[in-house]
Design an enzyme around this catalytic site. Structure first.
Site, PDB file in Angstrom:
ATOM      1  N   ASP A   1      10.500  21.232 -19.416  1.00  0.00           N
ATOM      2  CA  ASP A   1      11.335  20.439 -18.745  1.00  0.00           C
ATOM      3  C   ASP A   1      12.288  20.013 -19.914  1.00  0.00           C
ATOM      4  O   ASP A   1      12.105  19.047 -20.605  1.00  0.00           O
ATOM      5  CB  ASP A   1       9.521  19.371 -19.680  1.00  0.00           C
ATOM      6  CG  ASP A   1       8.940  18.964 -17.969  1.00  0.00           C
ATOM      7  OD1 ASP A   1       9.215  19.528 -17.261  1.00  0.00           O
ATOM      8  OD2 ASP A   1       8.200  18.595 -17.765  1.00  0.00           O
TER       9      ASP A   1
ATOM     10  N   ASP B   1       8.618  19.130 -24.679  1.00  0.00           N
ATOM     11  CA  ASP B   1       9.284  18.282 -24.089  1.00  0.00           C
ATOM     12  C   ASP B   1      11.053  17.744 -24.555  1.00  0.00           C
ATOM     13  O   ASP B   1      10.894  16.931 -25.042  1.00  0.00           O
ATOM     14  CB  ASP B   1       9.042  17.121 -22.435  1.00  0.00           C
ATOM     15  CG  ASP B   1       8.087  17.922 -22.065  1.00  0.00           C
ATOM     16  OD1 ASP B   1       7.084  18.889 -22.524  1.00  0.00           O
ATOM     17  OD2 ASP B   1       7.267  17.427 -20.969  1.00  0.00           O
TER      18      ASP B   1
ATOM     19  N   HIS C   1       3.145  24.932 -20.218  1.00  0.00           N
ATOM     20  CA  HIS C   1       4.408  24.293 -20.368  1.00  0.00           C
ATOM     21  C   HIS C   1       2.325  22.738 -19.908  1.00  0.00           C
ATOM     22  O   HIS C   1       2.813  22.014 -20.438  1.00  0.00           O
ATOM     23  CB  HIS C   1       4.772  23.703 -19.554  1.00  0.00           C
ATOM     24  CG  HIS C   1       5.092  22.606 -18.698  1.00  0.00           C
ATOM     25  ND1 HIS C   1       6.051  21.609 -19.639  1.00  0.00           N
ATOM     26  CD2 HIS C   1       4.691  21.212 -17.973  1.00  0.00           C
ATOM     27  CE1 HIS C   1       6.358  21.424 -19.864  1.00  0.00           C
ATOM     28  NE2 HIS C   1       5.384  20.143 -18.936  1.00  0.00           N
TER      29      HIS C   1
ATOM     30  N   HIS D   1      13.425  17.215 -22.017  1.00  0.00           N
ATOM     31  CA  HIS D   1      14.298  15.544 -21.449  1.00  0.00           C
ATOM     32  C   HIS D   1      15.277  15.170 -21.133  1.00  0.00           C
ATOM     33  O   HIS D   1      15.739  14.178 -21.257  1.00  0.00           O
ATOM     34  CB  HIS D   1      13.010  14.978 -20.986  1.00  0.00           C
ATOM     35  CG  HIS D   1      11.683  15.173 -19.996  1.00  0.00           C
ATOM     36  ND1 HIS D   1      11.892  15.289 -18.587  1.00  0.00           N
ATOM     37  CD2 HIS D   1      10.674  14.868 -20.313  1.00  0.00           C
ATOM     38  CE1 HIS D   1      10.377  15.733 -17.978  1.00  0.00           C
ATOM     39  NE2 HIS D   1       9.748  15.560 -18.900  1.00  0.00           N
TER      40      HIS D   1
ATOM     41  N   ARG E   1      -1.919  13.297 -13.244  1.00  0.00           N
ATOM     42  CA  ARG E   1      -0.977  12.673 -12.444  1.00  0.00           C
ATOM     43  C   ARG E   1      -1.518  12.871 -10.665  1.00  0.00           C
ATOM     44  O   ARG E   1      -0.186  13.152  -9.619  1.00  0.00           O
ATOM     45  CB  ARG E   1      -0.047  14.286 -13.074  1.00  0.00           C
ATOM     46  CG  ARG E   1      -0.338  14.373 -14.123  1.00  0.00           C
ATOM     47  CD  ARG E   1       0.965  15.460 -14.893  1.00  0.00           C
ATOM     48  NE  ARG E   1       0.822  15.568 -16.260  1.00  0.00           N
ATOM     49  CZ  ARG E   1       1.258  14.446 -16.816  1.00  0.00           C
ATOM     50  NH1 ARG E   1       2.031  14.395 -16.268  1.00  0.00           N
ATOM     51  NH2 ARG E   1       0.853  15.066 -18.528  1.00  0.00           N
TER      52      ARG E   1
ATOM     53  N   ASP F   1      15.838  16.899 -16.355  1.00  0.00           N
ATOM     54  CA  ASP F   1      15.133  15.095 -15.739  1.00  0.00           C
ATOM     55  C   ASP F   1      15.054  13.884 -16.546  1.00  0.00           C
ATOM     56  O   ASP F   1      15.134  14.283 -17.679  1.00  0.00           O
ATOM     57  CB  ASP F   1      13.998  15.780 -14.990  1.00  0.00           C
ATOM     58  CG  ASP F   1      14.810  16.334 -13.810  1.00  0.00           C
ATOM     59  OD1 ASP F   1      15.700  15.795 -12.824  1.00  0.00           O
ATOM     60  OD2 ASP F   1      13.697  16.604 -12.976  1.00  0.00           O
ATOM     61  N   ARG F   2      15.490  12.361 -16.061  1.00  0.00           N
ATOM     62  CA  ARG F   2      14.654  11.632 -17.234  1.00  0.00           C
ATOM     63  C   ARG F   2      15.948  10.761 -17.787  1.00  0.00           C
ATOM     64  O   ARG F   2      16.523  10.788 -17.849  1.00  0.00           O
ATOM     65  CB  ARG F   2      13.414  12.093 -17.731  1.00  0.00           C
ATOM     66  CG  ARG F   2      12.670  11.652 -17.005  1.00  0.00           C
ATOM     67  CD  ARG F   2      11.118  11.097 -17.389  1.00  0.00           C
ATOM     68  NE  ARG F   2      10.569  11.491 -16.352  1.00  0.00           N
ATOM     69  CZ  ARG F   2       9.480  10.481 -15.447  1.00  0.00           C
ATOM     70  NH1 ARG F   2      10.431   8.913 -15.452  1.00  0.00           N
ATOM     71  NH2 ARG F   2       8.563  10.087 -14.608  1.00  0.00           N
TER      72      ARG F   2
ATOM     73  N   ASN G   1       7.165  21.703 -15.348  1.00  0.00           N
ATOM     74  CA  ASN G   1       6.819  21.442 -13.641  1.00  0.00           C
ATOM     75  C   ASN G   1       8.268  20.599 -13.481  1.00  0.00           C
ATOM     76  O   ASN G   1       7.812  20.532 -12.485  1.00  0.00           O
ATOM     77  CB  ASN G   1       5.434  19.778 -13.554  1.00  0.00           C
ATOM     78  CG  ASN G   1       5.948  19.156 -14.446  1.00  0.00           C
ATOM     79  OD1 ASN G   1       6.083  18.873 -15.619  1.00  0.00           O
ATOM     80  ND2 ASN G   1       5.710  17.297 -14.451  1.00  0.00           N
ATOM     81  N   HIS G   2       9.140  19.959 -14.085  1.00  0.00           N
ATOM     82  CA  HIS G   2      10.567  19.630 -14.231  1.00  0.00           C
ATOM     83  C   HIS G   2      11.634  20.259 -13.603  1.00  0.00           C
ATOM     84  O   HIS G   2      12.730  20.155 -13.258  1.00  0.00           O
ATOM     85  CB  HIS G   2      10.720  18.419 -15.261  1.00  0.00           C
ATOM     86  CG  HIS G   2      10.428  17.119 -14.530  1.00  0.00           C
ATOM     87  ND1 HIS G   2      11.374  16.469 -14.413  1.00  0.00           N
ATOM     88  CD2 HIS G   2       8.792  16.475 -14.471  1.00  0.00           C
ATOM     89  CE1 HIS G   2      10.297  15.039 -13.881  1.00  0.00           C
ATOM     90  NE2 HIS G   2       8.386  15.512 -14.223  1.00  0.00           N
TER      91      HIS G   2
ATOM     92  N   HIS H   1       3.952  18.511 -21.927  1.00  0.00           N
ATOM     93  CA  HIS H   1       4.069  18.006 -20.819  1.00  0.00           C
ATOM     94  C   HIS H   1       3.227  16.625 -21.177  1.00  0.00           C
ATOM     95  O   HIS H   1       3.278  15.553 -19.808  1.00  0.00           O
ATOM     96  CB  HIS H   1       2.401  18.621 -19.939  1.00  0.00           C
ATOM     97  CG  HIS H   1       2.648  18.222 -18.473  1.00  0.00           C
ATOM     98  ND1 HIS H   1       3.434  17.621 -17.376  1.00  0.00           N
ATOM     99  CD2 HIS H   1       1.253  18.493 -17.685  1.00  0.00           C
ATOM    100  CE1 HIS H   1       3.288  17.327 -16.152  1.00  0.00           C
ATOM    101  NE2 HIS H   1       1.932  18.021 -16.583  1.00  0.00           N
TER     102      HIS H   1
END
Length: 483
Positions: free
Chosen positions: A256, A227, A337, A229, A385, A259-260, A288-289, A412
């Protein structure tokens, strides 16, 4: 109450204070361990459960957070913080309707609390917006592709634009270097070139299989990153440390990308541009993002609207649906991922057969590839999660044996050193966003493999400074209220 109960209660309070300290120091895993000890000594204290729920949320373990908050509510139905924590966890999972019920409960318990009122209003707005979007949503099979309606050739680039330019249809290394340099100096790319990159990358990704086989010739090497991110300045640092992607220096970014972190647009345009420049220099997997529901909450959608336009939101969503779900390197290493499956006997051919051109479903193989996590215990368990599952070393071993593979590489999850080796060395997690969200203090890492041995070498690195734009700067209003 006898003395032993008294001493347990006192000891539990002492441990809770230590847990609070760990939480303040952003040592959230340690805080969970300490709150757990306090709960074992005094399981009837709602505060311990609610505090542990908050620590789980910080670790993105929203399923566990919801369970703990529910327990706090069972112990003390009048404890507003229990509803508050559970509502916040539901919100983080995009479950707005469930969140709304909890915030309504907070407001009932604390009618004069301005903070509760404000959060309830925000939540009501989100649910209304969601209902509106659902009402006007066109069914996927009826929807025309936005990509097909864009002709980037017709967009004029004025002489006042001094940024990177693509001459003709070919994305070159010189262009990418200039673009990255512009991004580093917080300049933006002209929309014409942004359209060109995303449209070309989408076409390339769409032509790929759902499971991509990669061959690394003997004597050559290959790098896998986890990730990133939206942490663009850390991505630049990876390229400083390990060289730019090229046919001789190929990379796989394992989901990923966005995001964030608040430089997600810069990251995705850079990765997509390298894909356009040379398809074998860079491989990209879905995380997943890379999904509408996550992008709506965790900042990418807001950032795209702010830096590019609404049309790009749809275009990126279409491109993300074209990303492959897994890679196999030299018929030995399975890279995904999230992780493995809720059933045994899944073959690589089953993964190849997944129709991936959609938003990720809530269950099934595609969901599990993107969301699952390893666990220390054998067998399978519920996901921390609240999506996917947890799987043990025996599950990993069987999957590898049944498919003639040697190793699972996945991402992840934040790891202190940027990577972690688990499941009798049959599984490695790699995470490439150091000091994640500017607060976790972790290192990032990438994995290098050299053929023919293909033994993983992990290289850890620390975060580098970035301009003063906070993570989640473009995130959903009320997620920011909770962070």
């Amino acid at each position: 109450m006898d003395n032993s109960e008294n001493s347990n209660t006192d000891r539990a309070e002492e441990i809770k204070l230590l847990a609070n300290e760990a939480f303040k120091a952003h040592k959230f895993s340690h805080a969970v361990e300490l709150y757990t000890q306090a709960i074992e000594l005094n399981p009837d204290n709602a505060v311990y459960w609610a505090n542990r729920a908050f620590a789980h949320s910080k670790l993105e373990e929203y399923g566990s957070a919801i369970q703990d908050a529910t327990k706090a509510i069972e112990i003390d139905p009048g404890y507003s913080k229990g509803y508050y924590r559970r509502g916040a966890a539901y919100l983080s999972m995009g479950k707005f309707k469930e969140a709304l019920k909890d915030f309504q409960q907070v407001k009932r318990i604390r009618p004069n609390d301005p903070d509760a009122t404000k959060k309830l209003k925000e939540c009501e707005k989100a649910v209304m917006k969601l209902k509106f979007e659902e009402a006007i949503a066109v069914q996927d099979h009826e929807r025309r592709s936005v990509a097909e309606s864009i002709d980037y050739h017709s967009i004029v680039v004025g002489s006042e634009y001094t940024g990177a330019r693509i001459e003709g249809d070919v994305v070159t290394l010189d262009f990418i270097k200039k673009m990255m340099d512009d991004f580093k100096n917080q300049k933006s790319l002209h929309k014409r070139y942004a359209f060109q990159i995303v449209l070309q990358a989408r076409e390339m990704l769409r032509a790929l299989p759902t499971l991509v086989d990669i061959t690394v010739p003997d004597g050559h090497h290959f790098t896998v990153c986890g990730d990133v991110h939206g942490q663009f300045y850390d991505l630049l640092n990876i390229f400083e440390l390990n060289g730019l992607p090229s046919d001789e220096n190929p990379y796989l970014f394992n989901g990923d990308f966005v995001d964030r972190g608040s430089f997600s647009v810069e990251i995705i345009l850079t990765l997509f541009a390298f894909k356009c420049m040379s398809p074998s220099a860079i491989h990209l997997a879905r995380g997943n993002h890379e999904s509408k529901s996550m992008n709506k909450i965790y900042g990418f959608e807001g950032e795209v609207k702010s830096k590019l336009s609404d049309t790009f939101v749809e275009l990126f969503a279409e491109a993300f649906c074209c990303l492959p779900l897994a890679h196999v390197i030299n018929e030995k290493i399975f890279v995904v991922h999230g992780g493995l499956f809720s059933v045994d006997g899944v073959k690589l051919s089953d993964i190849r057969a997944i129709d991936r051109f959609c938003e990720p479903p809530e269950e099934g193989l595609m969901c599990e590839l993107l969301w699952s996590d390893p666990q220390p215990n054998l067998g399978r368990g519920p996901s921390k999660r609240g999506v996917g599952l947890s799987f043990g070393a025996d599950v990993t071993k069987r999957f590898l044996q049944e498919n003639g593979l040697e190793l699972v590489v996945r991402s992840h999850e934040v790891k202190d050193e940027g990577y972690e080796i688990e499941h009798d060395s049959k599984l490695i997690t790699v995470f490439s966003a150091p000091n994640y969200c500017d607060q976790m203090g972790n290192k990032g890492a990438f994995l290098k493999f050299k053929a023919p041995e293909m033994k993983p070498e992990a290289i850890s690195f620390s975060a580098v400074p970035h301009p003063d734009v906070k993570p989640m700067a473009y995130a959903n209003n009320f997620l920011r209220m909770f962070s």
